[in-house]
Design a protein around this motif. Structure first.
Motif, short mmCIF file in Angstrom:
data_model
loop_
_atom_site.label_atom_id
_atom_site.label_comp_id
_atom_site.label_asym_id
_atom_site.label_seq_id
_atom_site.Cartn_x
_atom_site.Cartn_y
_atom_site.Cartn_z
N ILE A 90 0.83 -1.21 0.00
CA ILE A 90 0.00 0.00 0.00
C ILE A 90 0.86 1.25 0.00
CG2 ILE A 90 -1.48 1.38 1.53
CD1 ILE A 90 -3.13 -1.04 2.04
N ALA A 91 1.97 1.22 0.72
CA ALA A 91 2.86 2.37 0.73
C ALA A 91 3.40 2.66 -0.67
CB ALA A 91 4.01 2.13 1.71
N GLU A 92 3.79 1.62 -1.38
CA GLU A 92 4.29 1.79 -2.76
C GLU A 92 3.19 2.35 -3.66
OE1 GLU A 92 7.40 1.22 -5.70
OE2 GLU A 92 7.43 0.98 -3.53
N PHE A 93 1.97 1.88 -3.47
CA PHE A 93 0.84 2.37 -4.26
C PHE A 93 0.64 3.87 -4.04
CE2 PHE A 93 -3.76 3.37 -4.01
CZ PHE A 93 -4.06 3.31 -5.36
N LEU A 94 0.68 4.32 -2.80
CA LEU A 94 0.47 5.73 -2.50
C LEU A 94 1.61 6.59 -3.06
CD1 LEU A 94 -0.82 5.41 1.17
CD2 LEU A 94 -2.16 5.94 -0.87
N ILE A 95 2.80 6.05 -3.06
CA ILE A 95 3.92 6.79 -3.64
C ILE A 95 3.75 6.95 -5.14
CG2 ILE A 95 6.41 6.67 -4.11
CD1 ILE A 95 6.69 5.34 -1.34
N ASN A 96 3.34 5.86 -5.82
CA ASN A 96 3.12 5.94 -7.27
C ASN A 96 1.92 6.80 -7.62
OD1 ASN A 96 5.30 4.28 -7.98
ND2 ASN A 96 4.08 2.42 -7.68
N LEU A 97 0.91 6.80 -6.74
CA LEU A 97 -0.31 7.54 -7.02
C LEU A 97 -0.14 9.03 -6.82
CD1 LEU A 97 -3.40 7.60 -7.57
CD2 LEU A 97 -3.73 7.24 -5.12
N ARG A 98 0.45 9.42 -5.68
CA ARG A 98 0.52 10.84 -5.33
C ARG A 98 1.94 11.35 -5.09
NH1 ARG A 98 -3.37 13.71 -6.87
NH2 ARG A 98 -2.95 15.24 -5.25
#
Length: 541
Positions: A90-98
């Motif tokens: 989830i942390a990686e997802f948030l970094i890629n997203l925002r």
């Protein structure tokens, strides 16, 4: 230990245990944490599937004689550890997203893990309350409380321990009878059985242990026999050549431009399709993608049709579809099937949309809330309309049932798409998992799909944009797979029989749910009629 005077009232009975068996609060917390780690490890590395079978043992030791508030805390610690490992991406997802900095992304991840972990905390609270009153029923009460509470807890999709068991094929076969939750029950019951065997309570628990061991033995005997029978049965099936195109596109919120040397009318995926058709593929599949222009551009549709006619191959591709409703444009997440003549033969519109990515839940439309959600998710939030029905693509005798992205995470929804009319069906999942980076998430996603194929006893194809893409037989045996995080194309020969397909679960997906709710109701009614068992320091398991 001295004899108990039978004349004493039950409330005054105090069960004595050696002090060496009593655990300090800190040790209990460490045991709960260790249990969460063991349950979560198979999601990080599927080769560690065995650890989930013993993962509940430390938690059960921690819960023994715990007060209700402390049981909630122990379950919460266990749940946070479990979800932090299972969904660390989830942390990686948030970094890629925002493009969030790591500390902030981890903070948001921690908030999610705490919220999700509360599901196990509540499960342990309910179990501990029942166990205080029905200490001899733990082989039932622990797995039932866990499975029911985790099943109804509001998460984006269900959290099933057994979906990380895709590599353990003998254990997986039984899900075709009652679904993935049945294997969850079995794994949790195994933990209770191990504890009871380690701490022998004498003859009063013997019958329960024997029944539990008989259930385990029956499950695995069925699993080994069924696995072998399916392997033998499929030897007589046709082998259908399926081509998979895995472009490994980079993540982007913008409409991506064609790669150098390619156009909208002739993208890189079409060049791969021609190579796969030349190698013998009768059907080629493209993954979930940001935008292709198929529905919007006449020139794209005509060029696709021309190539498919020349090569004599069918194609299933994903694109954003625009339609008109009372003069207003509406958009769908869609898959379309083009036959070997380039004619469009069907469109599937995604039914189960992803909250925050494809629609905004009603709560977040409230004043003072919607702006915050849109500010955070920004352009990632593209409101779409849901489709209304399951669709079947007829491809040379194969009845392909298409699904998009995380629709694979909903067992009953997938079972409904297979149903009683299952002969010749093939499950097809396409997804775009680049948002999660080079993590275990796409491996988890493909494992879910393997379980869905076994539940419904149909061949399964899951094409992931960044891999690993997999093709699996109805018993979960992989027929082919790609490497993750690479641009690849794969020709795989998938066993298929026009007369085969379907399972008890696909015909009756709600049976186990009714059994679980009825069993929990009975347990609660029995528990309400009893007082805590002698206020014991060490309640029976």
């Amino acid at each position: 230990m001295s004899r108990l005077d039978p004349a004493l009232p039950a409330a005054s009975v105090r069960v004595e245990r050696p002090q060496s068996l009593l655990l300090s609060p800190m040790l209990r917390l460490l045991l709960a944490l260790a249990g969460g780690v063991l349950m979560g490890l198979p999601w990080f590395d599927q080769a560690l599937y065995w650890s989930a079978w013993i993962g509940s043992v430390p938690l059960l030791f921690a819960l023994r004689s715990a007060s209700l508030p402390f049981a909630l805390l122990l379950g919460f610690v266990n749940g946070v550890a479990y979800f932090a490992i299972a969904s660390y991406w989830i942390a990686e997802f948030l970094i890629n997203l925002r493009e969030l900095p790591w500390p902030l992304a981890l903070l948001f991840g921690l908030l999610f893990w705490c919220y999700a972990g509360l599901s196990i905390g509540l499960s342990c609270l309910l179990y501990r309350w029942v166990s205080q009153r029905l200490p001899a029923w733990d082989l039932l009460s622990f797995p039932i409380c866990m499975v029911v509470i985790m099943g109804i807890y509001p998460l984006l999709f269900g959290a099933y321990f057994a979906e990380a068991q895709a590599n353990f094929l003998p254990a997986l076969q039984g899900v075709s009878l009652l679904g993935v939750q049945a294997l969850d029950l079995l794994m949790l019951m195994t933990g209770v059985l191990i504890v009871q065997l380690l701490i022998d309570r004498g003859r009063t628990q013997r019958l329960g242990k024997l029944v539990a061991m008989a259930v385990l033995a029956a499950w695995f005997i069925y699993g080994f026999i069924s696995l072998q029978q399916w392997d033998e049965r499929m030897l007589a099936w046709d082998l259908r050549p399926i081509g998979l195109v895995q472009p490994n596109d980079a993540v982007t919120l913008d409409v991506p431009e064609p790669l150098p040397g390619f156009t909208r009318e002739y993208p890189e995926e079409m060049a791969a399709t021609e190579r796969l058709a030349k190698a013998g593929a009768e059907l080629v599949v493209w993954p979930e993608a940001r935008y292709k222009g198929y529905f919007d551009r006449y020139s794209v549709r005509m060029r696709y049709a021309e190539v498919l006619r020349e090569r004599g191959v069918s194609l299933i591709l994903h694109d954003a579809e625009r339609a008109w409703d009372d003069g207003e444009a509406v958009y769908y997440n869609a898959l379309t099937h083009l036959d070997a003549d380039g004619e469009q033969r069907g469109v599937y519109r995604k039914v189960l949309l992803m909250p925050f990515g494809e629609y905004l839940p009603r709560f977040f439309h409230l004043p003072g809330v919607d702006w915050l959600t849109r500010t955070f998710f920004g352009e990632f939030l593209r409101p779409l309309q849901p489709g209304l029905e399951h669709t079947i693509f007829e491809v040379n005798g194969m009845r392909v049932v298409p699904k998009i992205c995380y629709e694979t995470a909903f067992p009953e929804f997938i079972a409904a798409s297979i149903g009683a009319d299952a002969a010749g069906k093939v499950l097809l999942f396409v997804s775009q998992d680049n948002w999660f980076g080079e993590t275990s998430q796409p491996f988890q996603h493909s494992a879910m799909s393997v379980v869905r194929g076994v539940e419904n006893r149909v061949p399964m194809i899951h094409l992931i944009n960044n891999g690993p893409s997999v093709v699996a037989a109805p018993n979960g045996r992989l027929n082919g797979s790609t490497e993750a995080f690479q641009r690849q194309e794969l020709l795989v020969y998938m066993p298929h029989a026009a007369e085969s397909g379907g399972s008890f679960y696909s015909r009756h997906p709600r049976v186990l749910s009714f059994i679980l709710y009825a069993s929990l109701t009975v347990l609660l009614l029995l528990a309400l009629r009893r007082r805590p068992a002698g206020q014991a320091n060490w309640p029976a398991l």
